[in-house]
Design an enzyme around this catalytic site. Structure first.
Site, mmCIF file in Angstrom:
data_model
loop_
_atom_site.group_PDB
_atom_site.id
_atom_site.type_symbol
_atom_site.label_atom_id
_atom_site.label_comp_id
_atom_site.label_asym_id
_atom_site.label_seq_id
_atom_site.Cartn_x
_atom_site.Cartn_y
_atom_site.Cartn_z
ATOM 1 N N CYS B 86 52.205 39.454 42.427
ATOM 2 C CA CYS B 86 51.554 38.321 41.777
ATOM 3 C C CYS B 86 52.519 37.620 40.825
ATOM 4 C CB CYS B 86 50.270 38.795 41.093
ATOM 5 S SG CYS B 86 49.146 37.450 40.683
ATOM 6 N N HIS B 203 47.206 42.212 45.272
ATOM 7 C CA HIS B 203 47.429 43.316 44.330
ATOM 8 C C HIS B 203 47.239 44.696 44.967
ATOM 9 C CE1 HIS B 203 47.806 41.118 40.523
ATOM 10 N NE2 HIS B 203 47.012 40.226 41.072
ATOM 11 N N GLU B 205 48.187 47.461 43.787
ATOM 12 C CA GLU B 205 47.926 48.464 42.734
ATOM 13 C C GLU B 205 46.454 48.481 42.325
ATOM 14 O OE1 GLU B 205 48.896 45.523 42.243
ATOM 15 O OE2 GLU B 205 48.318 44.784 40.271
#
Lengths: 79, 236
Positions: B86, B203, B205
């Site tokens: 990002c 994302h 994560e």
């Protein structure tokens, strides 16, 4: 002395802000307006001195930092 | 393996990345402040999401001049793997470590939703463990994720198989409707020519544990781990 820098999106780059503003203007009744491009305006205050030297330095700063040459064009005036 | 997770003023996915690397995958990871200037002893670098320096001027434009980014440049030049997520992707583009730029979403809206990705190239440190043909489901959360590069750069990306991930629909079709931000060629993530630096807008994560609604992101970190464990020994 003052440097006035105008940064605009390159023509090939999608400019949804400009398009939205153009649509709004059209809806307000401002007929016949062409494309709108939304950019940035920077004013940089400079001490009195060698104008050409400042132009070279700020040109460098525009190219390396203040604008992103991948997506933006810039123009500069020093007065 | 030992991971560095960079932390800029207004990074906000740093703790998530740290959590996945340490607690989910069981590796060593440490936060590095933007004023740090050494990556000695680290095997890989994660540049997390957020709004570094308020994203003033342009996303990633200021972060790129942080002392730690000089160390990242040197680390990448030596072949060390760097993954930008990002805002991290935006920073890598501004730093010139990846080609192109990320601009305002076509919709002008901040998009926060689940998207689907296909892996366009499994030949990278970041995608090698993703099963062939698997459609990944990952969250996005960004206002400036529209990937732009000029035609020559796009052709180069395509020819060099540097496009790693593209937005698709749930059935795997690369449609305009499946593109959440207007990215050219539905590009969600790319790598450099040397393939050791990559960035993506989604994302991983935030989607590495089933309790969070999906664990597809874990495949990206597992790819990196597998690559690190199997690469030939080299002087750091």
């Amino acid at each position: 002395m003052k440097a006035k820098i105008i940064i605009t999106p390159k023509k090939a780059v999608l400019d949804p802000q400009g398009k939205t503003v153009a649509n709004a203007l059209e809806q307000m009744g401002y007929k016949g307006i062409g494309a709108v491009h939304v950019g940035k305006y920077l004013e940089i205050e400079l001490p009195a001195g060698d104008k050409e030297s400042w132009r070279r330095q700020l040109d460098d700063a525009c190219h390396n930092f203040l604008s992103n040459p991948v997506i933006e064009d810039y123009s500069m005036e020093i007065e | 393996m030992n991971f560095a997770v960079l932390q800029f003023p207004a990074s906000n996915c740093d703790q998530d990345a740290l959590h996945v690397l340490k607690n989910v995958l069981g590796h060593s990871a440490r936060l590095l402040w933007h004023k740090d200037n050494s990556l000695a002893g680290f095997d890989a670098v994660i540049i997390p999401g957020g709004f570094s320096y308020g994203d003033y001027l342009r996303t990633g434009a200021i972060a790129r001049f942080s002392p730690i980014m000089r160390a990242v440049q040197a680390f990448a030049a030596r072949g060390g793997p760097v993954l930008g997520i990002c805002n991290g992707f935006q920073i890598l583009c501004e730093a010139g470590l990846l080609p192109g730029a990320l601009i305002r979403n076509r919709s002008l809206q901040f998009r926060c939703e689940q998207i689907f990705l296909k892996t366009a190239s499994r030949d990278s440190p970041f995608s090698n463990q993703i099963p062939e043909g698997k459609i990944l489901r990952l969250p996005i959360a960004h206002g400036e994720g529209c990937y732009f590069a000029d035609d020559a750069a796009l052709e180069q990306l395509q020819a060099g198989r540097q496009i790693l991930w593209q937005y698709v629909n749930a059935a795997g079709a690369q449609t305009d409707q499946a593109n959440p931000n207007g990215s050219l060629r539905n590009i969600a993530g790319i790598c450099n020519q040397a393939r050791n630096v990559a960035g993506l807008m989604p994302h991983p994560e935030r989607a590495s544990e089933p309790i969070l609604g999906g664990a597809d992101g874990r495949l990206i970190f597992e790819s990196l781990l597998s690559w690190l464990q199997n690469k030939p020994a080299q002087a750091a």
